[in-house]
Design an enzyme around this catalytic site. Structure first.
Site, short mmCIF file in Angstrom:
data_model
loop_
_atom_site.label_atom_id
_atom_site.label_comp_id
_atom_site.label_asym_id
_atom_site.label_seq_id
_atom_site.Cartn_x
_atom_site.Cartn_y
_atom_site.Cartn_z
N HIS B 61 0.86 -1.19 0.00
CA HIS B 61 0.00 0.00 0.00
C HIS B 61 0.90 1.24 0.00
CE1 HIS B 61 -3.77 -2.21 0.77
NE2 HIS B 61 -3.01 -3.02 1.49
N ASN B 279 -5.38 -6.54 9.35
CA ASN B 279 -6.43 -7.26 8.63
C ASN B 279 -5.80 -8.08 7.52
OD1 ASN B 279 -8.44 -8.11 6.91
ND2 ASN B 279 -9.46 -6.13 6.73
N ASP B 306 2.02 -6.83 2.43
CA ASP B 306 0.85 -6.05 2.88
C ASP B 306 1.31 -4.83 3.70
OD1 ASP B 306 -1.72 -5.18 3.21
OD2 ASP B 306 -2.36 -6.84 4.48
#
Lengths: 319, 432, 209
Positions: B61, B279, B306
């Site tokens: 991200h 998550n 992630d």
């Protein structure tokens, strides 16, 4: 040094007995003309309430004032969950005010733990109810009330061998969590009764029995504690209808008739009459619900005194 | 362009040799006698170092556009380079969402301008990640960014029909749908792994079945329509079992595990410190062990970070109010070393497969990334010292954010240098 | 977790100096045995009756721990002499101590005020050892929050001197000059094994008797 009361799991049996014995002495104060002691003179206790709970706040306020502490009530409008002032900024404000203890009620589980361990404040932190986690002073006052009615004649407060049945929405209940741990510490045998949907995953590892059948367990109980069941749980699909819930898990006159003569009925409040408890039960001689409120002040005085009264706290489980 | 002679380096843990990077390519491997040094050569002592192909992250991200307070393409790719990566796939959950050719081209271009990594934008499966309508997948595929990986990551494509259509549709351009497997109704308000601890802490539980149910459905869908499926951040033992079963049946499914799920477990939630809120959530020790075993036997194809930067205020709060996610780029290789290599589960060739070759293949970028270290290949190389140790200091991160769960932990290994097509992005452990 | 404040059973040592040589190097000698204590309490009971011209309106309040059985014994003697029961209670001073903040929070001891109350009555505070006077100062403050006695008097088994406040006892079992290095230990049946008052002090021999 142990500085906080965040969970009843932090209390050893000695701790719990000391709090209850101290509360027993302080309970007498209610009968004296001057209901005040000087122990916390010059200390500041902040009641930091992110959730409305007038009854708990007033109880802590009375407790602190009877010990001569200065009390600041801080009703935080909306937590950071709703993008109000953050817990951290509130904490820093309290620190700047020189709070010696912060009594915190918060909708998020673990918020008092964060307050105690984040380094934002140096104060002692008392958990006055956090999310669906714990409400240790409620459990202490429940235990105190049980000891007064069921505690026997021993020198130490004890619930050895007593059977306590806790009925209702255990899944969402901080009162049930704190009570299950504390009552076990004090020697009681605890049974949680709820529909399977309202028992938490992993409850089999708790120091309790569980049952889905209220009628089967209450005849042996020494104390029956009814938990509030919010009607919105119905829309969450936890049970079909309020009527079915009441029929299976509510305490009514018929079920009350199956209790032993000495068995007491408790409720942490606020009650939903007609849902988990009927009015005739709530107002019966067995009900100690009003006494629970009175005892709440004494227990909270004991906690504040033992945490703040000396050079260092005499109880608590947290570094 | 500088020519590098890396002397006495161990390629994929093999016998020490010499490695020449010249004109953006791997020029020569072996004896340096007779190799021309006309252009001027920078020598690097590779003694004790391992050379790996430049790492490829399929799940990063970068937050730009929209949350440049948390990360930018430049800062995120600097962090990637520090972690040994030469390519990252930038997830689509930006603001605006990367659901059009315009946004993915912008991210791709920002990556080129920064120059630390190849940045491959991931396109959103559905418009606005809303799970209602397919985004213009073909336009993104045809754009300059050449998108091949599509994901609503952060949200699950929970509608079975929509998921089926997406799987079918991307076949036209050899795309893959990377699913964030999280059944939304089973995880409403969920905060941590559902188990004994969630009940005790009063944090709403996140059951393993919420992940596994979606994976089970998706592998059956992928089989039914004959499409490629990639499963993001597998976190449970049951998920590993399902993927193993699906692969056994010949389903075209690939899967990733995150470093934090290999190393950390749900007991950390007892601190109520949201630095551990992620998550999917940290799971049990048994789950972590199953992930390691799955990664070792190839059931799980790759490690993906992630990497999820968040500004301080989104973590410096109560658990329920905090954002999900943790940094990962700069620590991934160390954690893989600790959990997989130092435990004997994987050798360095296996690490290269799971952190470079395979992710490049899944992302359909293996023409330029995830190439073997042989003469003539693009010089995307990491030099890694597995015997070094370091204590993680968030302040040293190249990321704009500080939300690393490894703060204060001692981790093995250190990236000494990273080369992107022969240009050093990291040298002497410092960003260039 | 700091050491727990002990409430059951209490430590046999009362009113001891805060520092000084430890018992291992100490010598210990009995200064009052059980019959001495019995005689002293009988005398105190008579003196109380004499001073107050009888037992009417008297209330005896023992300061826990050992002041309480002493008050009960004095009350029993008064009852034997006068044929009249005197109300006996206990008065915990913990929260009124001026050194509350200097030590870990201590367990509270029982406060039991006789049902007749203390307003307009003559309260006789009973304690085992009178030393600095700080405990009695705290007791006077505590009394103040409970009611308004007509008069307050003080009875102690032992007065060991070293007052730090302008407080004196009205009734004293035995005056016991001591060094600050010594400790006075009162044992009473019911709490301890025997009735005795002993002095523990350094074995240097410089202690005055």
């Amino acid at each position: 040094m142990k500085r906080h009361l965040l969970s009843t799991a932090d209390l050893s049996r000695d701790d719990a007995e000391l709090i209850l014995a101290t509360a027993a002495e302080l309970r007498e104060l209610a009968d004296r003309p001057i209901k005040k002691l000087p122990a916390l003179r010059g200390r500041t206790v902040v009641n930091l309430f992110f959730e409305d709970s007038t009854r708990t706040r007033i109880s802590f306020e009375a407790a602190a004032k009877r010990l001569s502490a200065d009390v600041i009530n801080f009703a935080a409008k909306g937590s950071s969950l709703s993008k109000g002032e953050s817990l951290k900024d509130t904490a820093l404000t309290l620190e700047a005010m020189g709070a010696d203890a912060v009594v915190v009620r918060h909708g998020a589980s673990g918020a008092p733990h964060r307050l105690a361990h984040s380094g934002w404040v140096r104060s002692n932190v008392v958990n006055a109810g956090d999310g669906t986690h714990e409400h240790p002073t409620q459990a202490l006052l429940d235990a105190f009330t049980m000891v007064r009615h069921l505690g026997g004649s021993g020198a130490k407060p004890s619930l050895d061998g007593r059977r306590v049945v806790i009925v209702g929405d255990v899944l969402h209940s901080r009162v049930a969590r704190s009570n299950a741990l504390l009552l076990n510490t004090l020697g009681a045998e605890v049974t949680l009764v709820a529909p399977p949907t309202l028992l938490p995953v992993g409850v089999e590892s708790w120091p309790v029995e569980t049952s889905y059948d209220l009628d089967a367990v209450i005849p042996k109980a020494d104390a029956v504690m009814m938990l509030r069941v919010q009607r919105e749980r119905m829309s969450g699909g936890f049970f079909p209808t309020a009527r079915e819930y009441s029929r299976r898990y509510g305490l009514d006159g018929r079920r009350m008739a199956t209790l032993q003569d000495h068995t007491i009925v408790m409720h942490p409040g606020p009650m939903v009459r007609g849902m988990e408890i009927t009015a005739d039960v709530a107002d019966s001689d067995r009900s100690v619900i009003v006494e629970q409120v009175t005892n709440g002040v004494a227990v909270r005085m004991a906690v504040l005194y033992l945490l703040l009264g000396g050079s260092e706290p005499a109880v608590g489980g947290e570094e | 362009m500088t020519t590098y002679w890396i002397k006495n380096v161990s390629i994929l843990g093999g016998q020490p040799t010499n490695l020449v990077l010249n004109e953006g390519r791997i020029g020569h491997i072996g004896d340096l006698r007779g190799v021309s040094s006309d252009d001027g050569v920078e020598e690097i002592d590779g003694t004790g170092l391992i050379a790996l192909p430049g790492l490829v992250d399929l799940h990063t991200h970068l937050r730009e556009p929209g949350r440049e307070d948390a990360e930018t393409v430049e800062s995120g790719t600097r962090a990637a380079a520090m972690g040994g990566f030469t390519a990252v796939h930038a997830m689509a959950n930006t603001e605006p969402v990367a659901d059009t050719a315009g946004v993915v081209e912008q991210v791709w271009r920002l990556g080129r301008e920064a120059g630390y990594c190849d940045v491959y934008p991931v396109g959103a499966v559905t418009v606005g990640l809303a799970g209602q309508q397919l985004a213009e997948l073909g336009a993104m595929a045809d754009s300059a960014a050449r998108v091949r990986v599509f994901s609503d990551d952060g949200k699950c494509v929970s509608d079975a029909v929509l998921m089926r259509r997406a799987l079918e549709y991307v076949k036209a351009f050899d795309g893959v749908v990377a699913q964030h497997a999280q059944e939304p109704r089973l995880t409403e308000g969920a905060q941590m792994n559902e188990g004994e601890l969630s009940g005790r802490l009063g944090l709403a539980g996140w059951p393993a079945v919420a992940e596994e149910a979606i994976i089970a459905r998706d592998v059956l869908l992928a089989e039914h329509v004959g499409s490629r499926l990639h499963v993001c951040h597998v976190s449970t033992a049951g998920s590993v079992e399902l993927i193993r079963w699906a692969k056994g049946k010949g389903v075209q499914v690939t899967a990733e595990a995150c470093p934090h799920h290999l190393l950390l477990t749900d007991d950390l939630a007892a601190t109520y410190d949201p630095i551990y809120k992620v998550n999917p959530p940290l799971r049990s020790t048994a789950d972590a062990e199953a992930l390691r075993a799955g990664l070792a036997d190839g059931t799980i194809d790759i490690v993906a970070t992630d990497h999820a930067p968040h500004p301080l205020e989104d973590k410096d709060c109560e658990w329920a109010a905090a954002a999900f996610g943790m940094l990962g780029l700069e620590t991934a290789l160390s954690i893989v070393q600790q959990t997989m290599v130092d435990t004997g589960l994987l050798d360095w060739a296996g690490v290269a497969e799971r952190m470079s070759y395979a992710p490049a293949r899944i992302g359909r970028v293996s023409d330029v990334q995830g190439r073997p270290i042989v003469a003539g290949e693009p010089a995307n190389v990491v030099l890694y010292d597995p015997r070094a140790t370091r204590v993680v200091d968030p302040a040293e991160s190249q990321s704009l954010s500080r939300n690393t769960p490894y703060r204060g932990m001692e981790l093995p290994g250190r990236v000494v240098a990273t080369f992107l097509r022969g240009k050093a992005t990291v040298l002497d452990g410092k960003i260039q | 977790m700091p050491a727990h404040p002990q409430h059951v059973p209490p430590s046999p040592t009362t009113d001891s100096p805060t520092s000084g040589p430890q018992a291992s190097a100490d010598i210990s000698r009995v200064v009052l045995d059980d019959s001495d204590i019995t005689r002293a309490l009988t005398r105190i009971a008579h003196e109380i009756l004499e001073r107050n011209k009888g037992a009417a309106d008297l209330v005896l309040l023992g300061i826990p721990t050992r002041g309480v059985p002493l008050a009960e014994r004095i009350a029993a003697r008064i009852a034997a002499v006068e044929g009249q029961d005197v109300p006996v209670g206990s008065l915990d001073v913990t929260m009124y101590r001026d050194d509350l903040r200097m030590k870990p929070a201590r367990a509270l001891l029982p406060t039991q005020i006789p049902a007749s109350g203390i307003d307009g009555r003559t309260v006789v505070l009973v304690d085992d050892v009178l030393f600095s006077g700080r405990t009695i100062r705290a007791a006077l403050d505590a009394l103040n929050d409970i009611g308004r006695p007509r008069a307050v008097q003080l009875a102690v088994l032992v007065d060991r001197g070293h007052r730090e406040l302008p407080i004196r006892a009205d009734f004293v079992g035995k005056n016991l000059p001591t060094s600050l290095l010594e400790r006075v230990k009162v044992s009473l049946g019911g709490i301890d094994e025997v009735d005795a008052v002993t002095i523990q002090g350094p074995a240097t021999g410089e202690v005055t008797a």
